[in-house]
Design a protein around this motif. Sequence first.
Motif, PDB file in Angstrom:
ATOM      1  N   SER A 101     -89.674  55.213  39.280  1.00 44.24           N
ATOM      2  CA  SER A 101     -91.120  55.296  39.449  1.00 44.24           C
ATOM      3  C   SER A 101     -91.575  56.738  39.663  1.00 44.24           C
ATOM      4  CB  SER A 101     -91.532  54.423  40.646  1.00 44.24           C
ATOM      5  OG  SER A 101     -92.914  54.530  40.886  1.00 44.24           O
TER       6      SER A 101
ATOM      7  N   ARG B 266     -91.570  58.515  36.326  1.00 46.37           N
ATOM      8  CA  ARG B 266     -92.735  58.137  35.525  1.00 46.37           C
ATOM      9  C   ARG B 266     -94.013  58.815  36.048  1.00 46.37           C
ATOM     10  NH1 ARG B 266     -92.026  53.365  32.411  1.00 46.37           N
ATOM     11  NH2 ARG B 266     -89.937  52.462  32.660  1.00 46.37           N
TER      12      ARG B 266
ATOM     13  N   THR C 189     -93.887  62.315  34.733  1.00 46.52           N
ATOM     14  CA  THR C 189     -93.874  62.446  33.277  1.00 46.52           C
ATOM     15  C   THR C 189     -95.285  62.429  32.703  1.00 46.52           C
ATOM     16  OG1 THR C 189     -91.702  61.396  33.165  1.00 46.52           O
ATOM     17  CG2 THR C 189     -92.976  61.462  31.145  1.00 46.52           C
TER      18      THR C 189
END
Length: 566
Positions: free
Chosen positions: A383, A386, A389
């Motif tokens: 998580s 992400r 990102t």
Amino acid sequence: MGNGATRTLERVAAAMGELESAPIEFQATCDVAQGGVLLALPALLAAGLLSCTARLYQLPKGFYGIESLFLLLGLMALARIRSLEQLRYQAPGEWGKLLGLDRIPEVRTLRAKLKLLCQDLGRAVRWNAELAKEWIARQNATELYFYCDGHVRVYHGDQTALPRHYVARERLCLRATTDYWINAMDGQPFLYVNKEVDPGLIATLKQDVIPWLEANVAKTPEQQRRLAEDPRAHWFTIVFDREGYSPELFEKMRAKRIAMLTYHKFPKQDWRSEEFVAHSVPLAGGETVTMKLAERGTRLSNNLWLREIRKLNDSGHQTSILTTNFQGPMATLAASLFARWSQENFFRYMREHYSLDRLIEYGTEPIPDAILVVNPEWRKLDSQIRSKTVPRSRLAAQFGALALSEAPTESELHGFQQRNGQLREEIQILDVEIDKLKQLRKNTKHHIPVNSLPEEDRFTRLRTERKHFIDTLKMIAYRAESSLASLLCEHLARGADDARALLRQIFQTEADLTPDLAANTLTVRLHHLTQATHDQAIEHLLANLNATQTVFPGTSLTLIFKLGSS
């Protein structure tokens, strides 16, 4: 003894343990509510309602025998009585007349009986498996197709914190459990596998579905000869959607002589439109459509060679299909894959009419320790990756969009260089953080046994035995309804849709019961329906039912079905 109880002496004998079960005795009665549901009895028996009962289930002595109990539950499902609680609002004496008793059991009695039947964990799974063997053996098709797909059952209670699953029909991630169903091409169910922790379709195919089919699908002498003579021949075909795309799985299935049929998850560029030829394709429902199809051979990343079939839509979109079935005609394989929607229609119909997702009993049970779950630490790191990102991609887009005019001024050039350097520095910082997190994630186990979870993350599963027992009864009821619908289809304008609607009306219609002990018959006289065209279709149905010469279980009475005063 309850309202409608008239067989007093037998009930007293049962209470004292002197009666094995009450004998089935029918009385001449008129206008029995929902009496039309007895028209489904031949189909229920043919679908295997009582075929394995004596071998797998027993009940202690009592007024209600095990056959009467199973018949009641099967007829309840067809009459759309969706739970035991709803039985409180049905006339017990009227339903008793349909079973040859004075009344049906009270809800608490029925619950107690179900508790006895479902006390051994795994027995319902064995019953479902035995029935599935029978149903598969009855398949008339020389080419067997099995459809596998997952169905997510959402849980809204607070007994346990189940893992979250994406529910496509809700477009949300909700706490749920997943059942993987195996169906026939026309949507008829065989069995399902419950997964409290969903490992995905690929893992379920490897660990559960394929081993079960290997052990329970018999090879005919013709198949054995064909498999021995032709190295490309296959045993049967498994159909699934893109979630099951795995070249490694395809290769293992090929080694077992099992063909697969699925969508291509990574199709390459479109083919030339000149390659597509129009084909008349008969669908599973009986209708015929025209499809533009083309075929080539293709090689996957693991060097596996298979067939690729494409369908060209009117919009120009090409749907790519992969298969290791080298014997089937192109049009047949295309129709077989698109028949996968029959399984989706089955899920929808079962949810709407048989309450497939209904919670059968409250309570939870421990999950086997060997079950693997996602490591919370791994999920936390994933998580975080992400979350970093997304801004990194946004900064990269801004960096790529930076541009100077053809004749920039000194201030514009200075501002460009400053912004360029700032974005580059922010991207580099995020890259370092992302690389560090990826390394930590790499060194963290992705899955761990459920007993290794931290105490605050542990969960249990919903009780499965009674749920699987009731779901197996619903499968039998659905198969019985489908067989009756197939007899009505040809006599109705809209085929299966009208047939199922008409059957639901029949199951709610009154009927008269007339036993004839001298002739050993039980006449079920259905009242007329609302339209003459429906009565004509029902006459054909009754003729087929009477040809079965069905004997009511526990008696020597042959069922005779009539309509109105005919």
